[in-house]
Design an enzyme around this catalytic site. Structure first.
Site, PDB file in Angstrom:
ATOM      1  N   GLU A 279     140.153 -93.128 -52.714  1.00 29.71           N
ATOM      2  CA  GLU A 279     139.024 -93.543 -53.566  1.00 29.71           C
ATOM      3  C   GLU A 279     137.772 -92.668 -53.446  1.00 29.71           C
ATOM      4  OE1 GLU A 279     140.287 -95.054 -50.877  1.00 29.71           O
ATOM      5  OE2 GLU A 279     138.774 -96.147 -49.736  1.00 29.71           O
ATOM      6  N   HIS A 303     143.572-100.148 -58.173  1.00 31.37           N
ATOM      7  CA  HIS A 303     143.198-100.306 -56.767  1.00 31.37           C
ATOM      8  C   HIS A 303     142.039 -99.370 -56.405  1.00 31.37           C
ATOM      9  CE1 HIS A 303     143.997-101.007 -52.402  1.00 31.37           C
ATOM     10  NE2 HIS A 303     143.582 -99.753 -52.309  1.00 31.37           N
ATOM     11  N   GLU A 304     142.206 -98.102 -56.725  1.00 33.17           N
ATOM     12  CA  GLU A 304     141.160 -97.126 -56.351  1.00 33.17           C
ATOM     13  C   GLU A 304     139.857 -97.410 -57.107  1.00 33.17           C
ATOM     14  OE1 GLU A 304     142.008 -95.806 -53.729  1.00 33.17           O
ATOM     15  OE2 GLU A 304     144.197 -95.891 -53.930  1.00 33.17           O
ATOM     16  N   HIS A 307     137.857 -99.980 -55.286  1.00 35.85           N
ATOM     17  CA  HIS A 307     137.097 -99.477 -54.135  1.00 35.85           C
ATOM     18  C   HIS A 307     135.683 -99.043 -54.542  1.00 35.85           C
ATOM     19  CE1 HIS A 307     139.765 -99.621 -50.707  1.00 35.85           C
ATOM     20  NE2 HIS A 307     140.726 -98.933 -51.301  1.00 35.85           N
ATOM     21  N   GLU A 326     140.048-102.799 -47.477  1.00 42.25           N
ATOM     22  CA  GLU A 326     141.346-102.895 -48.165  1.00 42.25           C
ATOM     23  C   GLU A 326     141.711-104.316 -48.600  1.00 42.25           C
ATOM     24  OE1 GLU A 326     142.684-100.388 -49.396  1.00 42.25           O
ATOM     25  OE2 GLU A 326     141.765 -98.768 -48.231  1.00 42.25           O
ATOM     26  N   ASP A 384     143.358 -93.812 -37.380  1.00 44.18           N
ATOM     27  CA  ASP A 384     144.498 -93.704 -38.300  1.00 44.18           C
ATOM     28  C   ASP A 384     145.795 -94.217 -37.667  1.00 44.18           C
ATOM     29  OD1 ASP A 384     143.186 -92.791 -40.551  1.00 44.18           O
ATOM     30  OD2 ASP A 384     143.431 -90.677 -40.030  1.00 44.18           O
ATOM     31  N   TYR A 392     145.571-104.790 -45.588  1.00 49.61           N
ATOM     32  CA  TYR A 392     145.790-104.944 -47.025  1.00 49.61           C
ATOM     33  C   TYR A 392     146.215-106.371 -47.368  1.00 49.61           C
ATOM     34  CZ  TYR A 392     145.733 -99.856 -47.552  1.00 49.61           C
ATOM     35  OH  TYR A 392     145.352 -98.545 -47.569  1.00 49.61           O
TER      36      TYR A 392
HETATM   37  N1  BES Z   1     141.849 -95.651 -48.876  1.00 53.41           N
HETATM   38  C1  BES Z   1     143.247 -95.805 -49.037  1.00 53.41           C
HETATM   39  C2  BES Z   1     144.039 -94.625 -48.512  1.00 53.41           C
HETATM   40  C3  BES Z   1     143.814 -94.316 -47.054  1.00 53.41           C
HETATM   41  C4  BES Z   1     143.792 -95.307 -46.092  1.00 53.41           C
HETATM   42  C5  BES Z   1     143.632 -93.012 -46.654  1.00 53.41           C
HETATM   43  C6  BES Z   1     143.563 -95.000 -44.754  1.00 53.41           C
HETATM   44  C7  BES Z   1     143.419 -92.693 -45.321  1.00 53.41           C
HETATM   45  C8  BES Z   1     143.375 -93.695 -44.361  1.00 53.41           C
HETATM   46  C9  BES Z   1     143.613 -96.060 -50.505  1.00 53.41           C
HETATM   47  O1  BES Z   1     142.674 -96.825 -51.198  1.00 53.41           O
HETATM   48  C10 BES Z   1     144.879 -96.854 -50.524  1.00 53.41           C
HETATM   49  O2  BES Z   1     144.875 -97.955 -50.046  1.00 53.41           O
HETATM   50  N2  BES Z   1     145.930 -96.269 -51.091  1.00 53.41           N
HETATM   51  C11 BES Z   1     147.224 -96.900 -51.181  1.00 53.41           C
HETATM   52  C12 BES Z   1     147.543 -97.320 -52.596  1.00 53.41           C
HETATM   53  C13 BES Z   1     147.191 -98.725 -52.951  1.00 53.41           C
HETATM   54  C14 BES Z   1     147.713 -99.083 -54.337  1.00 53.41           C
HETATM   55  C15 BES Z   1     147.597 -99.780 -51.954  1.00 53.41           C
HETATM   56  C16 BES Z   1     148.268 -95.882 -50.782  1.00 53.41           C
HETATM   57  O3  BES Z   1     148.000 -94.685 -50.855  1.00 53.41           O
HETATM   58  O4  BES Z   1     149.355 -96.299 -50.402  1.00 53.41           O
HETATM   59 ZN    ZN Z   2     142.722 -98.899 -50.678  1.00 47.49          ZN
END
Ligand code: BES
Ligand code: ZN
Length: 460
Positions: A279, A303-304, A307, A326, A384, A392
């Site tokens: 995002e 989703h994005e 955010h 999330e 991470d 989520y």
């Molecule tokens: N912000 C996250 C991606 C992320 C999380 C990057 C933690 C680095 C560390 C992004 O908003 C996200 O949640 N992406 C999901 C997709 C979503 C539809 C659940 C993904 O990439 O799986």
């Molecule tokens: Zn996310």
């Protein structure tokens, strides 16, 4: 209680930063960078505008990474007279080091000054260099940055904590035939020296600063939206998302309040991009897998987009509170999808996700520390490495529970809008959100909903 500490987040500890963000405030920073694909280095200077917020500070600490080399540092109180100053790099964790800048005389609360750091950033964890073969077009190299959670310390020296925010600007010089894009609300291409200029006028945390440079083109797909891709994917991206994103934005705005970021553009990344979406404000980065041909993966964009309120306006103050980003975003995503596609679609999608959460809990043990909403991140542990489904989907369940306790969707929607308005441009911990919920619904506070069994177990 100290009156200047108005939020719980003002006192929250972030073990993932070694920066002096409680002693200094970053008001703005400027990156003046050159991108060299041959050497695989980004080099240039960063100028940071500080205000000191605690008396007697003769040292400044910034987060960096072993792949980032500071070369020369100066400071100035008036932007005219610059003084070279001493610095050293100290070990911190497996995922970062500390840049310590020394001042000959200490700064006191209220003092303003600038620091410029000449540095090079090579192939750190947050700066990803791709060979032409690793791109969709296979003709030109590509570089992009990924900040979340604590990777941007390998891109530029920073207070790498989501607890603090600042505006930024950048000038990025690239080789001829390349285009630079960033998470910024103002863009300009200075053709005379192949430099791209960016400004982000809203304060954001360091992890949301993002850059990509490659063989990029764009096409308009809505009044405030372009898709950016390598040339070979442009048609597919335009077809997949022409005239659909604006509807997502306008439904979200109706529910959560104004979209403050100006543009909402989408950058389709090279195939190896490791996320569905990221995002970055004004410019979501997404996987090219979304180009399915039938718009079936547009939920990732929803989703994005969500955010833009939950995460980018109201931000988790520490990575242990990631569910505030999330979980609220999953709730917002499904709230938007319910408006767009109806109850049946959204319930089925949520039920599928809940089954996966159940499976995750069964596999790892429901009492596992990473399956709590608030995760206690131990010093030295890379945030991470705590990533899983819990923030989520358990986060979604918890926000749904708050909605259920209210029992009236329209009034809960109003709460979400008020929550964003109250905490926009700030960073929060769970107590800030929950206290505001109880303040907003005094009858629920009277009923002692916060003392119901279950809640405490996740936060202690
Ligand atoms: N912000 C996250 C991606 C992320 C999380 C990057 C933690 C680095 C560390 C992004 O908003 C996200 O949640 N992406 C999901 C997709 C979503 C539809 C659940 C993904 O990439 O799986
Ligand atoms: Zn996310």
């Amino acid at each position: 209680m100290d009156k200047t500490l108005s939020l719980y987040s003002d006192r929250a500890e972030d073990v993932a930063t070694s920066s002096s963000f409680r002693q200094f405030k970053i008001q703005h920073f400027h990156l003046d960078l050159n991108v060299d694909f041959e050497k695989k280095v980004v080099s240039g200077t960063e100028t940071i505008q500080f205000q000191c917020i605690q008396d007697g500070q003769s040292e400044l600490q910034l987060d960096i990474h072993p792949t980032l080399s500071p070369q020369e540092i100066s400071f100035s109180r008036d932007e005219q007279n610059w003084t070279r100053t001493e610095f050293l790099v100290q070990e911190f964790t497996s995922y970062g080091t500390t840049l310590i800048v020394k001042f000959p005389t200490p700064f006191n609360s209220g003092d303003k000054f600038q620091v410029t750091i000449k540095y090079t950033a090579s192939d750190g964890p947050g700066v990803c260099w791709l060979e032409p073969e690793q791109t969709a077009g296979k003709l030109k190299p590509y570089v992009y940055t990924q900040g979340q959670a604590v990777l941007n310390r390998s891109f530029f020296p920073c207070f790498d904590t989501p607890a603090v925010k600042s505006t930024y600007s950048a000038a990025v010089k690239v080789p001829d035939g390349f285009t630079a894009v960033m998470s910024a609300n103002k863009w300009e291409h200075r053709k005379t020296d192949s430099t791209f200029l960016f400004t982000m006028d809203h304060p954001i945390p360091a992890y949301l600063v993002a850059l990509a440079v490659g063989d990029l083109q764009s096409a308009q797909v809505g009044p405030r939206t372009r898709v950016w891709t390598e040339p070979c994917l442009l048609q597919a991206a335009k077809q997949e998302f022409d005239n659909v994103i604006e509807e997502f934005l306008s439904v979200a705005e109706k529910l959560f309040g104004p979209y403050v970021w100006g543009r909402y553009d989408v950058l389709f990344m090279p195939p190896s991009f490791p996320f569905g979406g990221m995002e970055n404000p004004c410019l979501t980065f997404v996987t090219p897998c979304l180009l399915a041909g039938d718009r079936s993966l547009a939920d990732v964009i929803v989703h994005e987009i969500c955010h833009s309120w939950f995460g980018n306006l109201v931000t988790n103050a520490t990575w242990g509170e990631f569910w505030l980003n999330e979980g609220f975003t999953m709730y917002a995503q499904r709230r938007v999808c319910r408006e767009l596609y109806g109850e049946a679609y959204t319930c089925l999608e949520a039920a599928t996700a809940k089954a996966l959460l159940r499976q995750h809990m069964d596999n790892t043990g429901e009492g596992h520390p990473l399956n709590k909403l608030r995760v206690k991140i131990e010093p030295g542990v890379d945030p991470d490495d705590t990533y899983n489904d819990t923030p989520y989907e358990k986060g979604f369940c918890f926000v749904s529970y708050l909605a259920h306790l209210r029992g009236d969707q329209a009034r809960f929607d109003m709460f979400l809008k008020a929550y964003v308005d109250k905490f926009k441009y700030q960073s929060v911990v769970a107590e800030d959100a929950l206290e505001f919920y109880l303040e907003y619904f005094p009858d629920l506070k009277e009923k002692n909903v916060h003392k119901f069994e279950g809640l405490q177990k996740d936060y202690n």
